[in-house]
Structure formats: structure tokens, C-alpha cells
Design a protein around this motif. Sequence first.
Motif, PDB file in Angstrom:
ATOM      1  N   MET A  52      63.406  84.167  39.316  1.00 23.42           N
ATOM      2  CA  MET A  52      64.354  83.414  38.479  1.00 23.42           C
ATOM      3  C   MET A  52      65.460  82.888  39.361  1.00 23.42           C
ATOM      4  O   MET A  52      65.734  83.453  40.417  1.00 23.42           O
ATOM      5  N   ALA A  53      66.054  81.845  38.976  1.00 25.60           N
ATOM      6  CA  ALA A  53      67.034  81.187  39.838  1.00 25.60           C
ATOM      7  C   ALA A  53      68.217  82.084  40.099  1.00 25.60           C
ATOM      8  O   ALA A  53      68.812  82.629  39.191  1.00 25.60           O
ATOM      9  N   GLY A  54      68.528  82.194  41.347  1.00 26.92           N
ATOM     10  CA  GLY A  54      69.786  82.825  41.716  1.00 26.92           C
ATOM     11  C   GLY A  54      69.840  84.319  41.609  1.00 26.92           C
ATOM     12  O   GLY A  54      70.900  84.897  41.594  1.00 26.92           O
ATOM     13  N   ALA A  55      68.730  84.991  41.549  1.00 27.25           N
ATOM     14  CA  ALA A  55      68.806  86.448  41.439  1.00 27.25           C
ATOM     15  C   ALA A  55      68.742  87.112  42.796  1.00 27.25           C
ATOM     16  O   ALA A  55      68.168  88.147  42.952  1.00 27.25           O
ATOM     17  N   GLY A  56      69.299  86.483  43.767  1.00 30.89           N
ATOM     18  CA  GLY A  56      69.288  87.124  45.082  1.00 30.89           C
ATOM     19  C   GLY A  56      68.949  86.110  46.142  1.00 30.89           C
ATOM     20  O   GLY A  56      69.817  85.419  46.642  1.00 30.89           O
ATOM     21  N   GLY A  57      67.721  86.015  46.465  1.00 30.57           N
ATOM     22  CA  GLY A  57      67.335  85.044  47.474  1.00 30.57           C
ATOM     23  C   GLY A  57      67.884  85.378  48.843  1.00 30.57           C
ATOM     24  O   GLY A  57      68.532  86.394  49.032  1.00 30.57           O
ATOM     25  N   GLY A  58      67.624  84.533  49.787  1.00 31.19           N
ATOM     26  CA  GLY A  58      68.070  84.793  51.144  1.00 31.19           C
ATOM     27  C   GLY A  58      69.557  84.577  51.273  1.00 31.19           C
ATOM     28  O   GLY A  58      70.142  83.715  50.642  1.00 31.19           O
ATOM     29  N   ASN A  59      70.138  85.396  52.131  1.00 26.26           N
ATOM     30  CA  ASN A  59      71.571  85.248  52.370  1.00 26.26           C
ATOM     31  C   ASN A  59      71.880  83.914  53.017  1.00 26.26           C
ATOM     32  O   ASN A  59      72.966  83.400  52.891  1.00 26.26           O
ATOM     33  N   SER A  60      70.887  83.376  53.725  1.00 27.58           N
ATOM     34  CA  SER A  60      71.134  82.123  54.400  1.00 27.58           C
ATOM     35  C   SER A  60      71.311  80.999  53.397  1.00 27.58           C
ATOM     36  O   SER A  60      71.945  80.000  53.679  1.00 27.58           O
ATOM     37  N   ASP A  61      70.764  81.185  52.201  1.00 28.90           N
ATOM     38  CA  ASP A  61      70.880  80.135  51.203  1.00 28.90           C
ATOM     39  C   ASP A  61      72.158  80.236  50.394  1.00 28.90           C
ATOM     40  O   ASP A  61      72.726  79.233  49.990  1.00 28.90           O
ATOM     41  N   VAL A  62      72.580  81.478  50.178  1.00 29.49           N
ATOM     42  CA  VAL A  62      73.653  81.687  49.215  1.00 29.49           C
ATOM     43  C   VAL A  62      75.013  81.497  49.864  1.00 29.49           C
ATOM     44  O   VAL A  62      75.310  82.086  50.896  1.00 29.49           O
ATOM     45  N   GLN A  63      75.817  80.659  49.235  1.00 22.47           N
ATOM     46  CA  GLN A  63      77.217  80.577  49.619  1.00 22.47           C
ATOM     47  C   GLN A  63      78.044  81.086  48.454  1.00 22.47           C
ATOM     48  O   GLN A  63      77.780  80.748  47.296  1.00 22.47           O
ATOM     49  N   TRP A  64      79.041  81.872  48.752  1.00 22.89           N
ATOM     50  CA  TRP A  64      79.847  82.485  47.711  1.00 22.89           C
ATOM     51  C   TRP A  64      81.141  81.729  47.527  1.00 22.89           C
ATOM     52  O   TRP A  64      81.799  81.333  48.498  1.00 22.89           O
ATOM     53  N   CYS A  65      81.503  81.515  46.271  1.00 26.96           N
ATOM     54  CA  CYS A  65      82.736  80.802  45.949  1.00 26.96           C
ATOM     55  C   CYS A  65      83.652  81.715  45.156  1.00 26.96           C
ATOM     56  O   CYS A  65      83.205  82.537  44.357  1.00 26.96           O
ATOM     57  N   PHE A  66      84.918  81.477  45.367  1.00 26.97           N
ATOM     58  CA  PHE A  66      85.890  82.167  44.536  1.00 26.97           C
ATOM     59  C   PHE A  66      85.752  81.648  43.105  1.00 26.97           C
ATOM     60  O   PHE A  66      85.600  80.460  42.865  1.00 26.97           O
ATOM     61  N   SER A  67      85.823  82.570  42.150  1.00 22.15           N
ATOM     62  CA  SER A  67      85.777  82.166  40.752  1.00 22.15           C
ATOM     63  C   SER A  67      87.073  82.534  40.038  1.00 22.15           C
ATOM     64  O   SER A  67      87.767  81.677  39.488  1.00 22.15           O
ATOM     65  N   GLN A  68      87.393  83.827  40.026  1.00 24.63           N
ATOM     66  CA  GLN A  68      88.601  84.252  39.315  1.00 24.63           C
ATOM     67  C   GLN A  68      89.212  85.468  40.019  1.00 24.63           C
ATOM     68  O   GLN A  68      88.534  86.174  40.754  1.00 24.63           O
ATOM     69  N   VAL A  69      90.478  85.702  39.720  1.00 21.96           N
ATOM     70  CA  VAL A  69      91.109  86.951  40.132  1.00 21.96           C
ATOM     71  C   VAL A  69      91.940  87.459  38.959  1.00 21.96           C
ATOM     72  O   VAL A  69      92.631  86.698  38.283  1.00 21.96           O
ATOM     73  N   LYS A  70      91.810  88.768  38.702  1.00 21.73           N
ATOM     74  CA  LYS A  70      92.532  89.380  37.586  1.00 21.73           C
ATOM     75  C   LYS A  70      93.512  90.395  38.153  1.00 21.73           C
ATOM     76  O   LYS A  70      93.196  91.122  39.085  1.00 21.73           O
ATOM     77  N   GLY A  71      94.670  90.461  37.541  1.00 23.67           N
ATOM     78  CA  GLY A  71      95.623  91.486  37.938  1.00 23.67           C
ATOM     79  C   GLY A  71      96.911  90.872  38.433  1.00 23.67           C
ATOM     80  O   GLY A  71      97.067  89.663  38.569  1.00 23.67           O
ATOM     81  N   PHE A 116      74.331  92.828  52.886  1.00 24.65           N
ATOM     82  CA  PHE A 116      73.188  92.946  53.793  1.00 24.65           C
ATOM     83  C   PHE A 116      71.949  92.442  53.075  1.00 24.65           C
ATOM     84  O   PHE A 116      71.548  92.999  52.054  1.00 24.65           O
ATOM     85  N   ASP A 117      71.360  91.415  53.628  1.00 23.76           N
ATOM     86  CA  ASP A 117      70.122  90.877  53.056  1.00 23.76           C
ATOM     87  C   ASP A 117      68.957  91.608  53.703  1.00 23.76           C
ATOM     88  O   ASP A 117      68.750  91.521  54.907  1.00 23.76           O
ATOM     89  N   ARG A 118      68.217  92.325  52.892  1.00 24.27           N
ATOM     90  CA  ARG A 118      67.164  93.169  53.427  1.00 24.27           C
ATOM     91  C   ARG A 118      65.982  92.353  53.921  1.00 24.27           C
ATOM     92  O   ARG A 118      65.311  92.711  54.866  1.00 24.27           O
ATOM     93  N   SER A 166      86.377  77.424  45.822  1.00 23.61           N
ATOM     94  CA  SER A 166      86.393  77.285  47.274  1.00 23.61           C
ATOM     95  C   SER A 166      85.391  78.264  47.866  1.00 23.61           C
ATOM     96  O   SER A 166      85.277  79.408  47.439  1.00 23.61           O
ATOM     97  N   VAL A 167      84.666  77.775  48.875  1.00 24.65           N
ATOM     98  CA  VAL A 167      83.616  78.596  49.467  1.00 24.65           C
ATOM     99  C   VAL A 167      84.242  79.624  50.401  1.00 24.65           C
ATOM    100  O   VAL A 167      85.134  79.301  51.180  1.00 24.65           O
TER     101      VAL A 167
END
Lengths: 448, 252
Positions: A1-20, A370-372, A391-392
Motif C-alpha cells: 500500500m502506498a507509503g507504508a514504509g518503502g525505502g529510506n532513499s525514497d522517503v523525505q520527511w516534512c514537518f507537519s505540526q508541533v504541539k505544546g 534505520f531502513d532494514r 519544510s523537508v
Amino acid sequence: MAGAGGGNSDVQWCFSQVKGAIDDDVAEADIISTVEFNHSGELLATGDKGGRVVIFQQEPESKNQPQCRGEYNVYSTFQSHEPEFDYLKSLEIEEKINKIRWLPQKNAAQFLLSTNDKTIKLWKISERDKRPEGYNLKEEDGRYRDLNTVTTLRVPVFRPMDLMVEASPRRVFANAHTYHINSISVNSDCETYLSADDLRINLWNLEINDRSFNIVDIKPTNMEELTEVITAAEFHPNQCNTFVYSSSKGTIRLCDMRASALCDQHAKQFEEPEDPNNRSFFSEIISSISDVKFSHSGRYMMTRDYLSVKIWDLNMESRPVETYQVHEYLRSKLCSLYENDCIFDKFECCWNGNDSVVMTGSYNNFFRMFDRGYRQDVTLEASRENSKPRSVLKPRKVSTGGKRKKDEISVDSLDFNKKILHTAWHPLDNIIAVATTNNLYIFQEKLN
Amino acid sequence: MLGRGVKRKWSCLEELEAETLPAAAEKERNGEEGGGDDDGFLVGPSKSDMNHLQQRQLVLGLCMEKLQSYQAGMELSLRRSVLLINTLRQIQEDMQSEGAGTSETLLNHTDSCLLREDMQVTCPGCAEEDGDSLSPPLSPEFPSQEANSLPDQQKSLPAAAINTFSDAVSAMGYLSDLTLDDIFDDIDTSMYETSELPSAWSAGSLWPISVSLWTDEDVKMRPPSHPSAGTLQSCLMDLNELDHIMEILVKS
């Protein structure tokens, strides 16, 4: 299914929210002590040192912004535990929430277990969006009517009202633990759960709060002989008879409840022999396991000790199948970390939805993935500086040698007061929740 | 780097760590310069020994400090206490394996070291080797003197131990592994002069830390199964009443 992990080389993480709270002055009660997604990922619960539970709910994906998954907003806040006083020992019992575990959803209401050092509570979180109106004996504001004025009878009807989320304690499981509870785990049978303290593990039925079965007891007859404590415990995700518990000496024991009532005899013991080259006065302390988590598949389990994350195949007890160094540059600093007590910090770890990536926290508000499969790892930072929407996140690097490259940070510049102990991964999507001392960061995979 | 405002101690040790780090990086091994096994790996064997001894001394001092420090009213983490005690045991084994005198001598030597009020902690190796940077409260001849004054030492040990440990221990709410009756005697230091403690020390296998620094918590929780002592029974009943009264007071 889309986006359930995949290679770390593909995934870029973006800031979404901060609470507190934004300010640097951290109120002690606001220190986050546990983070947990529910089974669908729609709800995200946090517990804090002040005994409060805050639940966030994911907004449904809007059609206007298909590149963004829904935001998490506050759904419910309640005081789960209060500080107590043990008169016999003249000691305070902290209200800090040590763990939250969700029950699988069976009906409209949601249920979770929350625990402090001594008491576990089952909370029901339910929505109310209708209320009855038109009582015969009461006015709308609740005052009782004068019976002489009642001349007709009518049937009260339900009318819509503003959504109200109520949390009510359904069970209180108390007085079963002499020592401090460190873990709770719901069984796959959804009827029982275990609670573990330093020396014992108890089995409860969710419906029965005045009885529990003791299933593990490692307390020696003579307390002077005590050399090992239980640090974490978890039920197998599929096999309702199997659970594991980890120890301060770096061992994990797997137990089968079918074998006997008291599971002191383990079915399997997982332990890696110590590397003699690395032996030091701190060897035992850094081998102490702070967290153990089964993979979703149930085939593997992951343990976190002070410097590394290890993946174990349940069929092989002699050594882990994979070992990932979280912050090996700290090995030469163990003496200082012992001095300032950081060596006793308990980091947690978590799996992504399809068990291909694991994540854990570190210092300086860094966290590691760590991408296994691809054998890649990345260090990211949770900070307000990187908190522009979408922002990435830029990978961070700690320089270990003499030369420090640009954008690298040296070991001596790390802030050891900024530690990420608690992280959680959405069970299905690439959404992660990372807790700094008093802030909760939510990051999402960059979707094009 | 140390966070929490802890002052750097043993800055000489940190400098030594910094010196040995490049060597560690070269070898692709972890820079555990404290280990005495890194022959040919560090600058020279004598330096690594000194690192090892200095580190051992530092860890020993820190360990004692941590075991004695406590937050009033808060229960100590059992995990932390166990890890600290195990570290102390490991240090002791390390000292013994070096052949630093007989076990009895070592015991008394370290006891009197540890129980000094100024908490100057030395181990035999450090006192002999590095008299410059570290203040040597004990001369290298001390071990031989100890053998002569052994009986006196043993008598004075319990008292000395009480001074150091009893305050911390009683304030923590931790009692040594005594019988129930002893718990309900007057809570004063005389309780530590029962047979339990001196026998543990004269055995010589463990330091005063053989006195368990954690209570047998269940002892307090368990209701009396049979009246083994009349005073015990009545004391527990009094406690239950007190508990009841406290509950009422708090709720009102």
C-alpha cells in the motif's frame, strides 16, 4: 500500500505540526512521558508527568489538499492519574503516566489503558453529539418541575448538540504492584493484558479489577541477592499465549503461558555475548534494555539498549540478526554520561507499519531511522527552527573525527538535556510522532 | 556537554580521553580507553593502566555519591540502584583481581576510605602511582598497618557505617533486611547494631553495600499471617488505624 514504509532513499520527511508550549521554560508537569497511536492511526495519545492524557484526532483528508494528510487536533484532554501518598512508606506516588496502550476498537467508543507507577486505569472515550430534550419532570436547565404543573406527558426526543468527547474511567486496577510499573501490554485476545514492574509481571482480565494473576516473579528470597530487574514486557501480536520481558542485564526472555501458571522458566532466552573489547565499568549499564517491541508480523522483536537497536529473530536466541548503532560516538563519553546520569536514560523504539524501518530517539533532539531493507540510516532533528509547514527535514550528522565538516555538529556541542525518549509511528502511513521534552512533533512523508 | 550544570571533575581524565580518541578512530574500534586490554592500541601500557585506575576511582566515587543521594519523599528507582550496586561489585572484583592485598585488608581499607566524611576515595593503585595530582589520604604502607589494627577496625566499622549510611538509608525509607520485630523498635541507629550487619562485613566478600539498600517491600504490604509476636500484631493494628485516620483526614 502506498507509503507504508518503502525505502529510506525514497522517503523525505516534512514537518507537519508541533504541539505544546513554545517557550524554553519547561513546566515539569508538561514533560511528555508516553506517546501512542491507536490501531487505526486516527487517534494519537500522549501522557505527561502531570498525570494528564491528551488525545489528538486526525482530520479527514481534505480534497483541497490531497498532498497533505489530515492534521491532528486536540480531541480530548483528561486527568488520568493524581499524585498519591503512601502513608506506610512515607513516599509520594508520582502521577506521571508511564505508558498508554489502546485497545482495538469494538464499538463506537475508544478504550485505552493508562498507568502510573502503581495503578492502571481503563478509560472509555466516547462521543456525544445528541442530547435528550423534553423531559416531563425536569426543566431544560435541570431544575425539577413542580409536579402540580405537569398536566401532560410527552416522550423526550434526541436533538443534535455540539460534539462533546467524554473520558470516563471504567476500571481501576490497583494494589497489585509493589514495585514501579514500567510496561502494560494488551493481549491479542483483547480480553487480558499484562502489567510489569521491576520484579513481577501480572496478568489481568480487562473486566475484572480486583484480581490478577502473577505470571513472572524474579524477586529473590533474599533481597541482597538482587542483581537484575525487569525493564519492559510485551505480548506477542498474534500468539495470545506468548510474551517477552527484558532485563537490566540485557537479556530477553520469551515465555509461554501454556507451559505453566508461573512463567519463571522461560521458553527462550535471547542474549548476545559481550564483546570483550568493549568491556568497561559501564558495560552492564549500557546493556540494560530500555524497550522491547515485537514487529507487526510477530516474527521479529526489537530491543533498545543505551547505544544500539537490535533486531532479533524469535527463532534464534544466540544473537540478534541486525544491530544498528544509534550514537556510537557516545561510547568514549560514557564516564561523563554516567556522571550526569544520562547513561540511565530509557529510550524507546518503534517499527513502521510494514516492519521495514525502525526508529528511535537520541540526544540534541535528534532521532534516528534505520531502513532494514536498504541498509540505510538517517538522523533527523525535531526543532522549532525546522518548523515551517511542509519544510523537508535535512539529515543531520555528528562529527566524530578531528575535522568537523560544515553543517556537522561535534559531540561536545550536543545538548544532553534535549533528549527524545518517546517516538511513535502511524500503523499504516508514514506519519511519525516525536516527543521532545515538552513538545510533540508530527512529521509526515513528503507526498508529491 | 555535561548538561545539568554538573561541574567537570577529573578534567585530567577528559584530556586523557581526548588524547586517546584519534588512536581509537584509527583502529576502527570503539574508543574505550578505559579498558586495560588495549595493549599496543593506546599510547603506552602504563598510560592505559593509569586511565583505567583513574577511571575506576572516579566511577567508584560517583557510585557512592549516587547511592547516597536521594530525593526526600520520592522512592528511588530500583533499576538504577541495582545497576549502581552491580557497578560497585564490578569495581571491587576488578580491585581484587589486581591482587591488591588480602580480601580482608581490602575490605577494611576501602571501608575506612569510603566512610570518611570528606569522601576522599582512593584505591590502592591510585594512592601509590599518582601521588601528585591526587591527594593521598593513605600512604602506601597503610595495608600493612591495617593488618595490625584489624580488630579495632572491625569494632569501629559499624559505627562509621552508620554515620555514612543510616541518614541516607532511613531517609530513603529503605531498611536493611531485618526481621519485622526490628522494624518496629525505636527507629534509631541502634537498629544497625544487630547481628545482621557486622557478620556481613566480617565475611569480607562484599562491602557495606551488602546491606541491602532496598526494602523487602512485600514485607510491609503483607498482612500478618499469624501473630508471631504480640507487639508486632498490635503495632500493625495501630498502623492500620493510623492509615484509616489518615484517609479520613485527607478526604475531609
